[in-house]
Enzyme design. Sequence first.
Site, PDB file in Angstrom:
ATOM      1  N   HIS A 175       0.914  -1.158  -0.007  1.00 45.36           N
ATOM      2  CA  HIS A 175       0.273   0.158   0.001  1.00 45.36           C
ATOM      3  C   HIS A 175       0.862   1.199   0.052  1.00 45.36           C
ATOM      4  O   HIS A 175       1.298   1.760  -1.125  1.00 45.36           O
ATOM      5  CB  HIS A 175      -0.809  -0.044   1.306  1.00 45.36           C
ATOM      6  CG  HIS A 175      -2.222   1.009   1.316  1.00 45.36           C
ATOM      7  ND1 HIS A 175      -2.332   1.839   0.202  1.00 45.36           N
ATOM      8  CD2 HIS A 175      -2.856   1.271   2.129  1.00 45.36           C
ATOM      9  CE1 HIS A 175      -3.490   2.769   0.764  1.00 45.36           C
ATOM     10  NE2 HIS A 175      -4.036   2.194   1.813  1.00 45.36           N
ATOM     11  N   HIS A 233      -1.652  -1.406 -11.646  1.00 44.51           N
ATOM     12  CA  HIS A 233      -2.624  -0.869 -10.351  1.00 44.51           C
ATOM     13  C   HIS A 233      -3.941  -1.853 -10.617  1.00 44.51           C
ATOM     14  O   HIS A 233      -4.224  -2.299 -11.715  1.00 44.51           O
ATOM     15  CB  HIS A 233      -3.127   0.422 -10.690  1.00 44.51           C
ATOM     16  CG  HIS A 233      -3.601   1.162  -9.621  1.00 44.51           C
ATOM     17  ND1 HIS A 233      -4.857   0.981  -9.187  1.00 44.51           N
ATOM     18  CD2 HIS A 233      -3.003   1.999  -8.375  1.00 44.51           C
ATOM     19  CE1 HIS A 233      -5.138   1.725  -7.997  1.00 44.51           C
ATOM     20  NE2 HIS A 233      -4.004   2.237  -7.704  1.00 44.51           N
ATOM     21  N   ASP A 238       3.296   5.829  -7.546  1.00 39.88           N
ATOM     22  CA  ASP A 238       4.279   5.705  -6.844  1.00 39.88           C
ATOM     23  C   ASP A 238       5.620   5.513  -7.574  1.00 39.88           C
ATOM     24  O   ASP A 238       6.686   5.473  -7.159  1.00 39.88           O
ATOM     25  CB  ASP A 238       4.569   4.208  -5.815  1.00 39.88           C
ATOM     26  CG  ASP A 238       3.340   4.227  -4.943  1.00 39.88           C
ATOM     27  OD1 ASP A 238       3.170   5.339  -4.316  1.00 39.88           O
ATOM     28  OD2 ASP A 238       2.499   3.330  -4.855  1.00 39.88           O
TER      29      ASP A 238
HETATM   30  N1  COA Z   1       5.502  -5.243 -13.706  1.00 43.17           N
HETATM   31  C1  COA Z   1       5.532  -6.659 -14.498  1.00 43.17           C
HETATM   32  N2  COA Z   1       4.628  -7.260 -14.561  1.00 43.17           N
HETATM   33  C2  COA Z   1       3.370  -6.771 -14.014  1.00 43.17           C
HETATM   34  C3  COA Z   1       3.499  -5.682 -12.927  1.00 43.17           C
HETATM   35  C4  COA Z   1       4.642  -4.971 -12.847  1.00 43.17           C
HETATM   36  N3  COA Z   1       4.700  -4.081 -12.139  1.00 43.17           N
HETATM   37  N4  COA Z   1       2.172  -5.538 -12.641  1.00 43.17           N
HETATM   38  C5  COA Z   1       1.425  -6.626 -13.096  1.00 43.17           C
HETATM   39  N5  COA Z   1       2.159  -7.269 -13.992  1.00 43.17           N
HETATM   40  C6  COA Z   1       1.699  -8.561 -14.679  1.00 43.17           C
HETATM   41  C7  COA Z   1       1.544  -9.673 -13.931  1.00 43.17           C
HETATM   42  O1  COA Z   1       2.902 -10.520 -13.869  1.00 43.17           O
HETATM   43  C8  COA Z   1       0.442 -10.478 -14.731  1.00 43.17           C
HETATM   44  O2  COA Z   1       0.984 -10.909 -15.532  1.00 43.17           O
HETATM   45  P1  COA Z   1       0.324 -12.471 -16.231  1.00 43.17           P
HETATM   46  O3  COA Z   1      -1.117 -12.192 -16.617  1.00 43.17           O
HETATM   47  O4  COA Z   1       1.169 -12.970 -17.145  1.00 43.17           O
HETATM   48  O5  COA Z   1       0.439 -13.459 -14.821  1.00 43.17           O
HETATM   49  C9  COA Z   1      -0.433  -9.207 -15.104  1.00 43.17           C
HETATM   50  O6  COA Z   1       0.446  -8.099 -15.189  1.00 43.17           O
HETATM   51  C10 COA Z   1      -1.614  -8.977 -13.984  1.00 43.17           C
HETATM   52  O7  COA Z   1      -0.946  -8.748 -12.752  1.00 43.17           O
HETATM   53  P2  COA Z   1      -1.705  -8.873 -11.461  1.00 43.17           P
HETATM   54  O8  COA Z   1      -0.501  -9.024 -10.306  1.00 43.17           O
HETATM   55  O9  COA Z   1      -2.545 -10.076 -11.345  1.00 43.17           O
HETATM   56  O10 COA Z   1      -2.397  -7.584 -11.087  1.00 43.17           O
HETATM   57  P3  COA Z   1      -3.137  -7.065  -9.732  1.00 43.17           P
HETATM   58  O11 COA Z   1      -4.297  -6.041 -10.280  1.00 43.17           O
HETATM   59  O12 COA Z   1      -3.513  -8.338  -8.844  1.00 43.17           O
HETATM   60  O13 COA Z   1      -1.979  -6.346  -9.094  1.00 43.17           O
HETATM   61  C11 COA Z   1      -0.420  -4.533  -8.383  1.00 43.17           C
HETATM   62  C12 COA Z   1      -1.932  -5.007  -9.029  1.00 43.17           C
HETATM   63  C13 COA Z   1      -0.444  -3.036  -8.271  1.00 43.17           C
HETATM   64  C14 COA Z   1      -0.139  -5.379  -7.182  1.00 43.17           C
HETATM   65  C15 COA Z   1       0.752  -5.062  -9.439  1.00 43.17           C
HETATM   66  O14 COA Z   1       0.424  -4.301 -10.755  1.00 43.17           O
HETATM   67  C16 COA Z   1       1.916  -4.890  -8.896  1.00 43.17           C
HETATM   68  O15 COA Z   1       2.573  -5.687  -8.240  1.00 43.17           O
HETATM   69  N6  COA Z   1       2.784  -3.710  -9.175  1.00 43.17           N
HETATM   70  C17 COA Z   1       3.886  -3.312  -8.753  1.00 43.17           C
HETATM   71  C18 COA Z   1       3.839  -2.853  -7.271  1.00 43.17           C
HETATM   72  C19 COA Z   1       3.023  -1.078  -7.233  1.00 43.17           C
HETATM   73  O16 COA Z   1       3.647  -0.557  -8.072  1.00 43.17           O
HETATM   74  N7  COA Z   1       2.338  -1.072  -6.184  1.00 43.17           N
HETATM   75  C20 COA Z   1       1.845  -0.015  -6.021  1.00 43.17           C
HETATM   76  C21 COA Z   1       0.407   0.223  -6.387  1.00 43.17           C
HETATM   77  S1  COA Z   1      -0.179   1.864  -6.277  1.00 43.17           S
END
Ligand code: COA
Length: 431
Positions: A268, A307, A363
């Site tokens: 978060h 996101h 972020d």
């Molecule tokens: N870099 C590379 N690949 C990413 C990614 C990232 N930052 N975020 C998501 N993906 C990919 C996943 O590997 C997945 O690929 P696949 O379908 O081949 O398995 C796909 O995109 C969907 O990702 P998922 O983790 O299911 O999405 P989510 O909605 O559950 O997660 C976040 C959202 C924010 C947790 C995720 O994008 C992430 O971990 N981002 C980095 C951390 C971050 O910046 N967090 C702050 C949020 S404000």
Amino acid sequence: MPSDDLTITDNRTGQTYTIPIKDGAIRAIDLRQIKTAEDDFGLLSYDPSFENTASCRSAITFIDGDKGILRYRGYPIEELAEKSSYLEVAYLLVNGELPRKKELEEWTYNVAHHTLVHENIRKFMDGFHHDAHPMGMLLTGIAALSTFYPDAKNVTEPDERRMQIYRTIGKIPTLAAFAYRHRLGMYYVYPDDDLSYAGNFLNMLFKMGEIKYKPNRVIERALDVLFILHADHEQNCSTNAMRSIASSNVDPYSAMAGAIGALSGPLHGGANQAALTMLAQIGSKDKVWDFVKRVKQGEERIMGFGHRVYKNYDPRAKIIRRIAEEVFETTGRNPLIDIAVELEHIALQDDYFVERKLYPNVDFYSGIIYQAIGFSVDMYPVLFAIPRTSGWLAQWDEMMRDSATRIARPRQIYDGEPARPYMPIGKRRSS
Ligand code: COA
């Protein structure tokens, strides 16, 4: 004929039910009538992360993640960031309208007159270990305020709620600055009411021997805009914690301590730190291609990308990128920005990211600015908590006025042992 309802056939029984649809949602409780027998509890919906469950009605923040839209009370975030101050935006979130001149003066006066904390809070801060995490100190300081203001428990009285809103928005920068200076072993600086909200915060953080602290105008405005961008984001993890805890009618300080705890988590409020670490590890622009290759092979993630809600450019990230350039004109260029821009450039043209709709989020660039201003990474979530206070309080106040509010109490699907006879200690199997 189209109608605003949903017809469900339960194939276990062959029975059909009609459930009303309002505002694009059905009420989960309407599923309870779907039973296989008279003594059946009724159908539940299972949604462990609230991925598809609206927990409340709210008129505060609107997000359209597919289009990259964020609005507070109907106003686009871009316009608020350009034309408003953080205190104006806090007023908007809490009261629903932008303040007129006199209203803003009163609001500013009331917030500024609640910036001081009881001297015992100062002593209390002294009790922390010299390297205590500032977020832990902030959380504890806010929780402690409930003991200083016992009237805060009168949460059903609008005037009492209003008083706690002034106090909390007023005092949170003071607590945050005390936590910051405690880490440095420096004397605490008291608030200066002559300065703006962000200017006073900078004063309490960075004042040294000078008689009157004069904030750098560019940094003061940049911080104020960052505060605007972080003020609310509808039902995120910490806001949900705030609402859920406060639904027991506990005082707002106790509820906010829980919200700050939620915000402390790396998923978060901690992602900007992870983004900064990642950029430092990449090291230089020429290594970005290699890093992207590893991301596509599933070995890495681009921190600050992607996101749960935004499947487009996070509108806050665009504004932050612009502010970064302005700040660097004052502080000197943070070389990590060039790596970040290159990373964004390469990723946004690559099918892997395009297909998955992965764009920079709030972020991606914020840590680079915080670093340029001189903050250590453990202050980043604190810099998030200060402005989010107005969002948490607006959401709390809205919830307390909502006649649909009852104590938050989710159901579970019991997955454990069936009823079984008690086992004497000598006969128990190892667990
Ligand atoms: N870099 C590379 N690949 C990413 C990614 C990232 N930052 N975020 C998501 N993906 C990919 C996943 O590997 C997945 O690929 P696949 O379908 O081949 O398995 C796909 O995109 C969907 O990702 P998922 O983790 O299911 O999405 P989510 O909605 O559950 O997660 C976040 C959202 C924010 C947790 C995720 O994008 C992430 O971990 N981002 C980095 C951390 C971050 O910046 N967090 C702050 C949020 S404000």
